[in-house]
Design an enzyme around this catalytic site. Structure first.
Site, PDB file in Angstrom:
ATOM      1  N   SER A 123       2.642  14.589   6.909  1.00 10.05           N
ATOM      2  CA  SER A 123       2.118  15.106   5.637  1.00 10.05           C
ATOM      3  C   SER A 123       0.823  15.886   5.808  1.00 10.05           C
ATOM      4  CB  SER A 123       1.856  13.910   4.713  1.00 10.05           C
ATOM      5  OG  SER A 123       1.074  14.293   3.619  1.00 10.05           O
ATOM      6  N   GLU A 125      -1.505  15.512   3.948  1.00  9.29           N
ATOM      7  CA  GLU A 125      -2.595  14.564   3.654  1.00  9.29           C
ATOM      8  C   GLU A 125      -3.320  14.154   4.932  1.00  9.29           C
ATOM      9  OE1 GLU A 125      -3.877  12.888   0.622  1.00  9.29           O
ATOM     10  OE2 GLU A 125      -3.120  14.833   0.021  1.00  9.29           O
ATOM     11  N   TYR A 147      -3.105   6.099   2.819  1.00  9.13           N
ATOM     12  CA  TYR A 147      -1.840   6.799   3.029  1.00  9.13           C
ATOM     13  C   TYR A 147      -1.989   7.847   4.138  1.00  9.13           C
ATOM     14  CZ  TYR A 147       1.911  10.204   2.290  1.00  9.13           C
ATOM     15  OH  TYR A 147       2.952  11.070   2.483  1.00  9.13           O
TER      16      TYR A 147
HETATM   17  P1  NAP Z   1       9.456   9.404  -2.621  1.00 11.26           P
HETATM   18  O1  NAP Z   1      10.181  10.128  -3.696  1.00 11.26           O
HETATM   19  O2  NAP Z   1       8.313   8.516  -2.973  1.00 11.26           O
HETATM   20  O3  NAP Z   1      10.543   8.516  -1.822  1.00 11.26           O
HETATM   21  C1  NAP Z   1      10.165   7.528  -0.908  1.00 11.26           C
HETATM   22  C2  NAP Z   1      11.406   6.806  -0.431  1.00 11.26           C
HETATM   23  O4  NAP Z   1      11.005   5.755   0.485  1.00 11.26           O
HETATM   24  C3  NAP Z   1      12.212   6.105  -1.550  1.00 11.26           C
HETATM   25  O5  NAP Z   1      13.578   6.259  -1.269  1.00 11.26           O
HETATM   26  C4  NAP Z   1      11.798   4.642  -1.393  1.00 11.26           C
HETATM   27  O6  NAP Z   1      12.762   3.738  -1.873  1.00 11.26           O
HETATM   28  C5  NAP Z   1      11.693   4.559   0.121  1.00 11.26           C
HETATM   29  N1  NAP Z   1      10.944   3.397   0.603  1.00 11.26           N
HETATM   30  C6  NAP Z   1       9.712   2.988   0.237  1.00 11.26           C
HETATM   31  N2  NAP Z   1       9.364   1.882   0.904  1.00 11.26           N
HETATM   32  C7  NAP Z   1      10.404   1.570   1.712  1.00 11.26           C
HETATM   33  C8  NAP Z   1      10.650   0.545   2.634  1.00 11.26           C
HETATM   34  N3  NAP Z   1       9.774  -0.440   2.866  1.00 11.26           N
HETATM   35  N4  NAP Z   1      11.823   0.548   3.318  1.00 11.26           N
HETATM   36  C9  NAP Z   1      12.755   1.495   3.085  1.00 11.26           C
HETATM   37  N5  NAP Z   1      12.582   2.499   2.197  1.00 11.26           N
HETATM   38  C10 NAP Z   1      11.415   2.532   1.531  1.00 11.26           C
HETATM   39  O7  NAP Z   1       8.932  10.417  -1.519  1.00 11.26           O
HETATM   40  P2  NAP Z   1       9.358  11.954  -1.241  1.00 11.26           P
HETATM   41  O8  NAP Z   1       8.495  12.838  -2.061  1.00 11.26           O
HETATM   42  O9  NAP Z   1      10.831  12.076  -1.292  1.00 11.26           O
HETATM   43  O10 NAP Z   1       8.839  12.117   0.267  1.00 11.26           O
HETATM   44  C11 NAP Z   1       9.677  11.795   1.372  1.00 11.26           C
HETATM   45  C12 NAP Z   1       8.814  11.527   2.592  1.00 11.26           C
HETATM   46  O11 NAP Z   1       8.034  12.677   2.880  1.00 11.26           O
HETATM   47  C13 NAP Z   1       7.812  10.388   2.441  1.00 11.26           C
HETATM   48  O12 NAP Z   1       7.672   9.775   3.718  1.00 11.26           O
HETATM   49  C14 NAP Z   1       6.528  11.085   2.059  1.00 11.26           C
HETATM   50  O13 NAP Z   1       5.412  10.287   2.431  1.00 11.26           O
HETATM   51  C15 NAP Z   1       6.646  12.345   2.885  1.00 11.26           C
HETATM   52  N6  NAP Z   1       5.973  13.543   2.383  1.00 11.26           N
HETATM   53  C16 NAP Z   1       6.202  13.950   1.094  1.00 11.26           C
HETATM   54  C17 NAP Z   1       5.619  15.134   0.660  1.00 11.26           C
HETATM   55  C18 NAP Z   1       5.872  15.643  -0.737  1.00 11.26           C
HETATM   56  O14 NAP Z   1       5.118  16.528  -1.170  1.00 11.26           O
HETATM   57  N7  NAP Z   1       6.908  15.165  -1.433  1.00 11.26           N
HETATM   58  C19 NAP Z   1       4.818  15.897   1.534  1.00 11.26           C
HETATM   59  C20 NAP Z   1       4.642  15.445   2.837  1.00 11.26           C
HETATM   60  C21 NAP Z   1       5.242  14.269   3.268  1.00 11.26           C
HETATM   61  P3  NAP Z   1      12.777   3.204  -3.413  1.00 11.26           P
HETATM   62  O15 NAP Z   1      13.563   4.229  -4.202  1.00 11.26           O
HETATM   63  O16 NAP Z   1      13.449   1.886  -3.299  1.00 11.26           O
HETATM   64  O17 NAP Z   1      11.344   3.127  -3.874  1.00 11.26           O
HETATM   65  O1  F7E Z   2      -1.989  14.648  -6.473  1.00 15.86           O
HETATM   66  C1  F7E Z   2      -4.961  15.482  -8.543  1.00 15.86           C
HETATM   67  C2  F7E Z   2      -5.169  14.453  -7.434  1.00 15.86           C
HETATM   68  O2  F7E Z   2      -0.515  12.649  -6.605  1.00 15.86           O
HETATM   69  C3  F7E Z   2      -2.319  16.008  -6.267  1.00 15.86           C
HETATM   70  C4  F7E Z   2       2.467  13.021  -2.041  1.00 15.86           C
HETATM   71  O3  F7E Z   2       3.783  13.500  -2.042  1.00 15.86           O
HETATM   72  O4  F7E Z   2       1.623  15.190  -1.492  1.00 15.86           O
HETATM   73  C5  F7E Z   2       1.515  14.146  -2.437  1.00 15.86           C
HETATM   74  O5  F7E Z   2       0.192  13.624  -2.464  1.00 15.86           O
HETATM   75  C6  F7E Z   2      -3.740  16.277  -6.725  1.00 15.86           C
HETATM   76  C7  F7E Z   2      -4.784  15.268  -6.214  1.00 15.86           C
HETATM   77  O6  F7E Z   2      -0.134  14.398  -4.789  1.00 15.86           O
HETATM   78  C8  F7E Z   2      -4.085  13.634 -11.511  1.00 15.86           C
HETATM   79  O7  F7E Z   2      -6.506  13.983  -7.432  1.00 15.86           O
HETATM   80  C9  F7E Z   2      -5.504  15.183 -10.976  1.00 15.86           C
HETATM   81  O8  F7E Z   2      -5.882  15.972  -5.742  1.00 15.86           O
HETATM   82  O9  F7E Z   2       0.468  14.931  -7.088  1.00 15.86           O
HETATM   83  P1  F7E Z   2      -0.488  14.112  -6.317  1.00 15.86           P
HETATM   84  P2  F7E Z   2      -0.946  14.194  -3.427  1.00 15.86           P
HETATM   85  O10 F7E Z   2      -1.969  13.130  -3.539  1.00 15.86           O
HETATM   86  O11 F7E Z   2      -1.384  15.541  -2.981  1.00 15.86           O
HETATM   87  C10 F7E Z   2       1.316  14.835  -0.131  1.00 15.86           C
HETATM   88  C11 F7E Z   2       1.541  16.047   0.733  1.00 15.86           C
HETATM   89  C12 F7E Z   2       2.023  13.622   0.319  1.00 15.86           C
HETATM   90  O12 F7E Z   2       2.327  13.478   1.504  1.00 15.86           O
HETATM   91  C13 F7E Z   2       2.131  12.497  -0.646  1.00 15.86           C
HETATM   92  O13 F7E Z   2       3.156  11.585  -0.279  1.00 15.86           O
HETATM   93  O14 F7E Z   2      -3.773  16.169  -8.151  1.00 15.86           O
HETATM   94  N1  F7E Z   2      -4.776  14.883  -9.863  1.00 15.86           N
HETATM   95  N2  F7E Z   2      -5.100  14.420 -11.998  1.00 15.86           N
HETATM   96  C14 F7E Z   2      -3.894  13.936 -10.166  1.00 15.86           C
HETATM   97  N3  F7E Z   2      -2.932  13.331  -9.421  1.00 15.86           N
HETATM   98  C15 F7E Z   2      -2.152  12.407 -10.022  1.00 15.86           C
HETATM   99  N4  F7E Z   2      -1.180  11.811  -9.319  1.00 15.86           N
HETATM  100  N5  F7E Z   2      -2.335  12.069 -11.348  1.00 15.86           N
HETATM  101  C16 F7E Z   2      -3.281  12.656 -12.145  1.00 15.86           C
HETATM  102  O15 F7E Z   2      -3.422  12.341 -13.312  1.00 15.86           O
END
Ligand code: NAP
Ligand code: F7E
Length: 330
Positions: A123, A125, A147
């Site tokens: 990520s 992050e 995270y």
């Molecule tokens: P998401 O919607 O939160 O999905 C996370 C998945 O992980 C869900 O299927 C969840 O199952 C499963 N999970 C959580 N804890 C688990 C455990 N202990 N054992 C097995 N499965 C478990 O995340 P996403 O947005 O699809 O992201 C997919 C991956 O990419 C994650 O690793 C995330 O950290 C990473 N990532 C996401 C982004 C982004 O912008 N979306 C960017 C960079 C990296 P349940 O449905 O049961 O909760």
């Molecule tokens: O926040 C700001 C908050 O929770 C984005 C995950 O998929 O992407 C995701 O992480 C920004 C932050 O995503 C609210 O402070 C303002 O700066 O949508 P977010 P994230 O933290 O960037 C990365 C790449 C991952 O890997 C993660 O798994 O938005 N913000 N107001 C807020 N964020 C939330 N959630 N809620 C608010 O009310």
């Protein structure tokens, strides 16, 4: 017919990746953890075409057993505790799943069949308090949340198993990617959902935290293609995947509210509960390597992504559409 196993199949990315792999002719095995409620909303439409196995990244035995049973060609590790604020409330759990879970999966691959390829969902992050702009594969990490710290571990253990045991283990450093299937707790979906409710008279305000944070937001459907492409290369490597553009949460609000003829300033309420103990202020990718080596480019522009998400939530509240997760965690 190649076999792919996807952890995190019930998540946003899992659902798009399963669609892509099925379209490419894969047999798809999805790993889901046991839950007392239904978590398969995003993959309801795929359940006849994929096999679901029970497993949990906490549980080494479950990982060994499904790898032995299905001996997949490719494993995509998308499972994680992925919500950044929760990682401050549950830091040890986040480390156990998002960091150590990667080691458990790599160990299972090493014992069952080291020829199985693995994709690790790393990520942006990990860049956190960024030390250079834009961020590339060579940018040092400075994570700002439990995270982010856990993902740094997951990244380096992936690289380490590649180098120690010659496992084809790739790390995709993906910047934020969104869609109508994004969880409601993430800011983009929270905004699109809030806009739809306000437009339809179901709500008046939207409480948000830091509007100045900037992210490199793309469409999740594009990003799962990059995951698959990384797994088809001759050698395993690390790749940054993003759009190369950055926008603030405020800009997201402007476009989303403006699209339905509203002014965000009339509805957005600044709420201290949504500020973080340590913020990631600015993320923007340099995806040159993904462009040149994978031939990958994003298809969707930022304003179109915002509008697509608003349209989807409007359709949901008008009763025209079903695939939109409605769970809220915070
Ligand atoms: P998401 O919607 O939160 O999905 C996370 C998945 O992980 C869900 O299927 C969840 O199952 C499963 N999970 C959580 N804890 C688990 C455990 N202990 N054992 C097995 N499965 C478990 O995340 P996403 O947005 O699809 O992201 C997919 C991956 O990419 C994650 O690793 C995330 O950290 C990473 N990532 C996401 C982004 C982004 O912008 N979306 C960017 C960079 C990296 P349940 O449905 O049961 O909760
Ligand atoms: O926040 C700001 C908050 O929770 C984005 C995950 O998929 O992407 C995701 O992480 C920004 C932050 O995503 C609210 O402070 C303002 O700066 O949508 P977010 P994230 O933290 O960037 C990365 C790449 C991952 O890997 C993660 O798994 O938005 N913000 N107001 C807020 N964020 C939330 N959630 N809620 C608010 O009310």
């Amino acid at each position: 017919m190649p076999t792919a196993l996807v952890t995190g199949i019930t998540g946003q990315d899992g659902s798009y990746l399963a669609e892509l792999l099925l379209a490419k002719g894969y047999k798809v095995i999805g790993v889901a953890r046991r839950s007392s409620t239904v978590t398969s909303e995003r993959i309801m439409h795929l359940l006849d075409d994929i096999t679901i196995v029970q497993g949990d990244l906490h549980d080494q035995g479950s990982l060994l057993s499904f790898l032995e049973e299905y001996n997949p060609d490719e494993v995509y590790n998308l499972a994680a505790q992925s919500f950044v604020p929760t990682s401050w409330n549950q830091p040890a759990l986040t480390g156990d799943v998002t960091a150590l879970g990667v080691t458990r999966l790599l160990e299972a691959i090493r014992f069952v069949n080291p020829k199985i390829k693995m994709y690790q969902a790393s990520s942006s992050e990990m860049f956190g308090k960024v030390v250079e702009v834009p961020q590339t594969e060579a940018t040092p990490f400075y994570p700002r949340s439990p995270y982010g710290v856990a993902k740094v571990y997951g990244h380096w253990i992936t690289v380490n198993y590649r180098e120690s045991f010659n496992i084809f283990a790739v790390s995709g450093i993906l910047f934020n990617h969104e869609s109508p299937r994004r969880g409601l707790e993430f800011v983009t979906r929270k905004i699109s959902d809030g806009v739809a409710k306000i437009k339809l008279g179901l709500s008046k305000d939207l409480h948000l935290g830091n509007l100045e944070a900037r992210r490199d937001w793309g469409f999740a459907g594009d990003y799962v293609q990059a995951m698959w492409l990384m797994m088809q290369q001759d050698h395993p490597d690390n790749y940054v995947v993003g759009t190369g553009e950055t926008h603030s949460v405020r800009e997201f609000c402007e476009i989303a509210f403006g699209y339905v003829g509203l002014d965000y300033k009339d509805h957005v309420v600044k709420d201290d509960r949504f500020f973080r103990p340590a913020e990631v202020d600015l993320l923007v990718s340099d995806p040159s390597k993904a462009h040149s080596q994978l031939g990958w480019k994003p298809s969707m522009k930022f304003p179109d992504l915002v509008k697509m998400m608003v349209d989807s939530d409007l359709a949901h509240y008008k009763g025209e559409k079903a695939i939109t997760p409605r769970r809220v965690y915070g």
